[in-house]
Design a protein around this motif. Structure first.
Motif, short mmCIF file in Angstrom:
data_model
loop_
_atom_site.label_atom_id
_atom_site.label_comp_id
_atom_site.label_asym_id
_atom_site.label_seq_id
_atom_site.Cartn_x
_atom_site.Cartn_y
_atom_site.Cartn_z
N THR A 129 8.70 77.56 37.98
CA THR A 129 8.07 78.88 37.85
C THR A 129 8.27 79.44 36.45
O THR A 129 7.34 79.99 35.84
CB THR A 129 8.63 79.85 38.89
N ALA A 130 9.48 79.28 35.92
CA ALA A 130 9.76 79.77 34.56
C ALA A 130 8.94 78.98 33.55
O ALA A 130 8.41 79.55 32.59
CB ALA A 130 11.25 79.65 34.26
N LEU A 131 8.83 77.66 33.75
CA LEU A 131 8.01 76.85 32.85
C LEU A 131 6.56 77.31 32.88
O LEU A 131 5.92 77.48 31.83
CB LEU A 131 8.10 75.38 33.25
N ALA A 132 6.03 77.53 34.08
CA ALA A 132 4.63 77.93 34.22
C ALA A 132 4.35 79.28 33.56
O ALA A 132 3.24 79.52 33.06
CB ALA A 132 4.25 77.97 35.69
N LYS A 133 5.35 80.14 33.53
CA LYS A 133 5.17 81.46 32.94
C LYS A 133 5.02 81.42 31.44
O LYS A 133 4.63 82.42 30.82
CB LYS A 133 6.33 82.38 33.33
N THR A 134 5.30 80.30 30.80
CA THR A 134 5.10 80.17 29.36
C THR A 134 3.65 79.84 29.03
O THR A 134 3.30 79.71 27.85
CB THR A 134 6.03 79.09 28.76
N TYR A 135 2.83 79.71 30.05
CA TYR A 135 1.39 79.45 29.91
C TYR A 135 0.62 80.59 30.57
O TYR A 135 1.18 81.35 31.36
CB TYR A 135 1.02 78.11 30.55
N PRO A 136 -0.67 80.75 30.26
CA PRO A 136 -1.45 81.81 30.89
C PRO A 136 -1.43 81.70 32.42
O PRO A 136 -1.45 80.60 32.97
CB PRO A 136 -2.87 81.57 30.34
N THR A 137 -1.38 82.84 33.07
CA THR A 137 -1.37 82.86 34.54
C THR A 137 -2.72 82.41 35.06
O THR A 137 -3.75 83.00 34.71
CB THR A 137 -1.07 84.28 35.07
N PRO A 138 -2.77 81.36 35.88
CA PRO A 138 -4.07 80.88 36.38
C PRO A 138 -4.68 81.89 37.36
O PRO A 138 -3.97 82.57 38.10
CB PRO A 138 -3.70 79.56 37.09
#
Length: 260
Positions: A129-138
């Motif tokens: 989840t923390a990794l994904a937050k470094t990219y735009p929210t889909p």
């Protein structure tokens, strides 16, 4: 011009690649006769229905796991039970969330290669989840609705953001069999990273609105996977089943003979 975020991602990918001496090349995959498919969120085992007959047509033994989508531990156990029934080398394939499962149980000696289809591919102990937050929210994230601790995608989000490149009639059928997930599922973390020691393959969906495509590219590059890119929604396994089947066949060591 490269932004600070872009620079940070580039540096992270470079460092990650340098730290992966144990990552196996896709060329190292031995020939396999079994394929185990695992589905992710907002779906059930039938989501592989377009891929399965293409694999069976060349004589592969194929099983689609019914992921309970309750907790990561229970989802892993369900896949492990199916894996235990296989005889001989087996390719393990995960779509979406089930990349977590593939990553966790893929260290089994029976598993000859891993295939990720627009899937999560965390490192051991990593907070995805923390990794994904470094990219735009889909966009699909905004369409998740909860009934108590059970989550699902709204119909509008399912049709537009999850299955956006499918015919409306087919997308509505898939929406009808959508399996809700338990909120506790999202808190689980993998304890192992099978892609560090197993040949890995990754199919990136360039039009994905459920997992950011650049996040998919980052994970694929980090694991040193043989990577293909498809102009597809999150459901490339349905909109591009032949390409997905071919990638799986390559992982089994059988694609060369099929093309020849």
């Amino acid at each position: 011009m490269m932004t600070r975020r872009d620079l940070n991602r580039t540096l992270a990918a470079t460092v990650a690649a340098a730290l992966l001496p144990g990552t196996a090349s896709s060329q190292d995959a031995p020939r396999a006769r079994n394929v185990v498919l695992v589905h992710g969120l907002f779906a059930d085992g039938s989501c592989w229905s377009e891929v399965i007959p293409r694999l069976q047509a060349v004589g592969l033994n194929v099983t689609s796991v019914q992921n309970p989508l309750t907790t990561l531990e229970e989802a892993v156990a369900a896949a492990q039970r199916v894996l235990a029934r296989q005889e001989g080398p087996t390719v393990l394939v995960g779509h979406s969330f089930s990349g977590m499962i593939v990553t966790e149980i893929g260290i089994d000696p029976k598993v000859s290669a891993l295939v990720y289809v627009a899937a999560r591919a965390p490192d051991a102990g990593e907070d995805y989840t923390a990794l994904a937050k470094t990219y735009p929210t889909p966009p699909a994230s905004a369409g998740i609705v909860f009934d108590g601790d059970e989550g699902r995608l709204s119909e509008a989000a399912f049709l537009k953001d999850f299955a956006g490149d499918l015919p409306m009639e087919k997308a509505k059928v898939l929406f009808a069999v959508q399996q809700p997930f338990r909120e506790a599922l999202l808190t689980g973390k993998t304890t192992r990273a099978a892609w560090r020691s197993k040949p890995s393959f990754y199919a990136v969906s360039t039009q994905d609105r459920t997992i950011d495509p650049d996040l998919e590219r980052f994970m694929a590059k980090r694991m040193g996977a043989k990577t293909i890119e498809l102009q597809a929604s999150h459901l490339s396994l349905i909109s591009h089943p032949q390409e997905i089947a071919d990638l799986i066949l390559e992982a089994t060591g059988q694609l060369h003979g099929r093309r020849g």
